[in-house]
Design an enzyme around this catalytic site. Structure first.
Site, PDB file in Angstrom:
ATOM      1  N   THR A 158       5.062  -3.130  -7.722  1.00  0.00           N
ATOM      2  CA  THR A 158       5.412  -3.152  -6.455  1.00  0.00           C
ATOM      3  C   THR A 158       7.061  -3.699  -6.401  1.00  0.00           C
ATOM      4  O   THR A 158       7.509  -3.525  -5.324  1.00  0.00           O
ATOM      5  CB  THR A 158       4.743  -4.549  -5.689  1.00  0.00           C
ATOM      6  OG1 THR A 158       4.895  -5.708  -6.565  1.00  0.00           O
ATOM      7  CG2 THR A 158       3.213  -4.286  -5.395  1.00  0.00           C
ATOM      8  N   ASP A 159       7.507  -4.048  -7.525  1.00  0.00           N
ATOM      9  CA  ASP A 159       9.080  -4.412  -7.320  1.00  0.00           C
ATOM     10  C   ASP A 159       9.878  -3.251  -6.759  1.00  0.00           C
ATOM     11  O   ASP A 159      10.773  -3.463  -6.211  1.00  0.00           O
ATOM     12  CB  ASP A 159       9.347  -4.791  -8.791  1.00  0.00           C
ATOM     13  CG  ASP A 159       9.242  -6.357  -9.170  1.00  0.00           C
ATOM     14  OD1 ASP A 159       7.949  -6.843  -8.432  1.00  0.00           O
ATOM     15  OD2 ASP A 159       9.652  -6.825  -9.919  1.00  0.00           O
ATOM     16  N   THR A 167       1.655  -4.269 -11.792  1.00  0.00           N
ATOM     17  CA  THR A 167       0.798  -5.262 -11.834  1.00  0.00           C
ATOM     18  C   THR A 167      -0.810  -4.791 -11.511  1.00  0.00           C
ATOM     19  O   THR A 167      -1.588  -5.619 -12.364  1.00  0.00           O
ATOM     20  CB  THR A 167       1.326  -6.327 -10.761  1.00  0.00           C
ATOM     21  OG1 THR A 167       2.270  -6.964 -11.040  1.00  0.00           O
ATOM     22  CG2 THR A 167       0.140  -7.319 -10.635  1.00  0.00           C
ATOM     23  N   SER A 211       7.620  -1.463 -13.081  1.00  0.00           N
ATOM     24  CA  SER A 211       8.439  -0.616 -11.972  1.00  0.00           C
ATOM     25  C   SER A 211       9.860  -0.672 -12.132  1.00  0.00           C
ATOM     26  O   SER A 211      10.489   0.039 -11.882  1.00  0.00           O
ATOM     27  CB  SER A 211       8.072  -0.839 -10.723  1.00  0.00           C
ATOM     28  OG  SER A 211       8.399  -2.066 -10.051  1.00  0.00           O
TER      29      SER A 211
HETATM   30  N1  ASP Z   1       5.408  -7.480  -9.984  1.00  0.00           N
HETATM   31  C1  ASP Z   1       5.134  -6.114  -9.955  1.00  0.00           C
HETATM   32  C2  ASP Z   1       4.171  -5.582  -9.393  1.00  0.00           C
HETATM   33  O1  ASP Z   1       3.557  -6.385  -8.499  1.00  0.00           O
HETATM   34  C3  ASP Z   1       5.453  -5.632 -11.577  1.00  0.00           C
HETATM   35  C4  ASP Z   1       6.159  -4.253 -11.272  1.00  0.00           C
HETATM   36  O2  ASP Z   1       6.684  -4.070 -10.419  1.00  0.00           O
HETATM   37  O3  ASP Z   1       5.845  -3.496 -12.467  1.00  0.00           O
HETATM   38  O4  ASP Z   1       3.630  -4.683  -9.757  1.00  0.00           O
END
Ligand code: ASP
Length: 327
Positions: free
Chosen positions: A89-90, A12, A56
């Site tokens: 973050t995932d 993100t 991710s």
């Molecule tokens: N929701 C995720 C982020 O916060 C997207 C990811 O993990 O690529 O980065």
């Protein structure tokens, strides 16, 4: 000024909403990411590598092993004071933990990301990047293992977990707490994490699966993994590490077939303990030959098993290795 190396992977923090679809996608190239945060130039002299531009959830242990090789090379360079890795973050906690298993050097390695993409008002990416950079060049961060910095908190890779789907303060270290914080005055640590000797950096065993227990599930998934001759199985049991009583037969068959079965808990905090003697209870699982994963979450226990098998650990070594994650 200290030299900081930034390695970008997507997520993100590097995403923008595509006006045609309305969906956020990784699109911000590494140079652009840095250019949008001029404050970084006041903290360190920057070098940047774009490792990839991915969401991710599409980064698996194979890719993480090659990221580990790249970061290991940076750590070996005496000019590099610290490394920051931007990441979705995932699965940030998975990559941070895998790097922590594999890297040896004292040079700080800090993962960060964002909950709001670059095209959203109030984006947290720039702030997280600045805080991560401050931690990465701080001498107090040396030798603490891989760290995650989000929302001005510093977490150890070993304990950190994403706990909320959208909140900015999504990262926590259940049962352990953060190691420190960043504020206007600087970086402050108040705890040191337990460390485990690094594993040799070998390709991970690919066919290791995670099965989450829910009351009343039958053993179909475990039987399928036995038939498929999986490399290993991680079970996220309930509470202190218990599963449905009906799983005992399949678990015993997996162990007899030489397929390691590792037990973690679906509770975010605490470790598994062989306490209960009813069918499916942790004491009975231990007696069947199941290996306890200490306080590791299911996804982290899976990574530990994949990389430990890849490094050639046998059953006894595996048991001793995973026992080191009890605290
Ligand atoms: N929701 C995720 C982020 O916060 C997207 C990811 O993990 O690529 O980065």
């Amino acid at each position: 000024m200290p030299r900081l190396h930034l390695v970008t992977t997507g997520g993100t923090i590097a995403s923008r909403v595509d006006p045609r679809t309305g969906a956020a996608v990784p699109a911000v190239r590494a140079e652009e990411l840095v250019a949008e945060v001029p404050a970084l130039g006041k903290i360190a002299e920057l070098a940047v590598t774009e490792f990839c531009l991915e969401s991710s959830w599409n980064l698996g242990p194979e890719r993480v092993a090659s990221l580990a090789r790249a970061v290991r090379d940076l750590q070996a360079s005496p000019e590099v004071a610290g490394v920051v890795v931007t990441h979705g973050t995932d699965t940030l906690e998975e990559t941070a933990f895998a790097l922590d298993l594999l890297l040896d050097g004292d040079t700080p390695v800090v993962l960060t990301g964002a909950m709001r993409d670059a095209s959203t008002a109030g984006g947290d990416g720039p702030r997280n990047l600045v805080s991560a950079a401050r931690v990465a060049v701080d001498p107090a961060a040396r030798g603490l293992g891989v760290l995650a910095v989000m929302n001005d908190e510093i977490h150890a890779a070993r304990y950190v977990m994403k706990t909320h789907t959208t909140a900015l303060g999504t990262f926590a270290s259940p049962g352990a707490g953060p190691l420190g914080a960043i504020d206007g005055e600087g970086v402050r640590f108040h705890a040191r994490p337990a460390r485990t000797p690094p594993l040799p950096l070998a390709p991970p065993a690919p066919r290791v699966y995670l099965v989450k227990m829910a009351a009343g599930m039958d053993d179909l998934l475990l039987r399928a993994l036995l038939d498929a001759r999986a490399d290993g199985v991680v079970i996220e049991g309930s509470g202190a590490g218990n599963v449905c009583g009906s799983w005992e037969g399949a678990i015993g068959d997996l162990v007899q077939a030489g397929i390691p079965v590792v037990l973690s808990s679906r509770c975010p905090g605490g470790r598994v303990t062989p306490t209960y003697g009813a069918p499916g209870g942790g004491r009975r699982l231990r007696d069947l030959g199941v290996i306890a994963a200490g306080a590791l979450s299911g996804p982290k226990a899976r990574l530990a098993l994949m990389f430990a098998l890849g490094a050639g650990l046998d059953a006894a070594a595996l048991r001793a290795y995973l026992a080191r994650f009890a605290g």
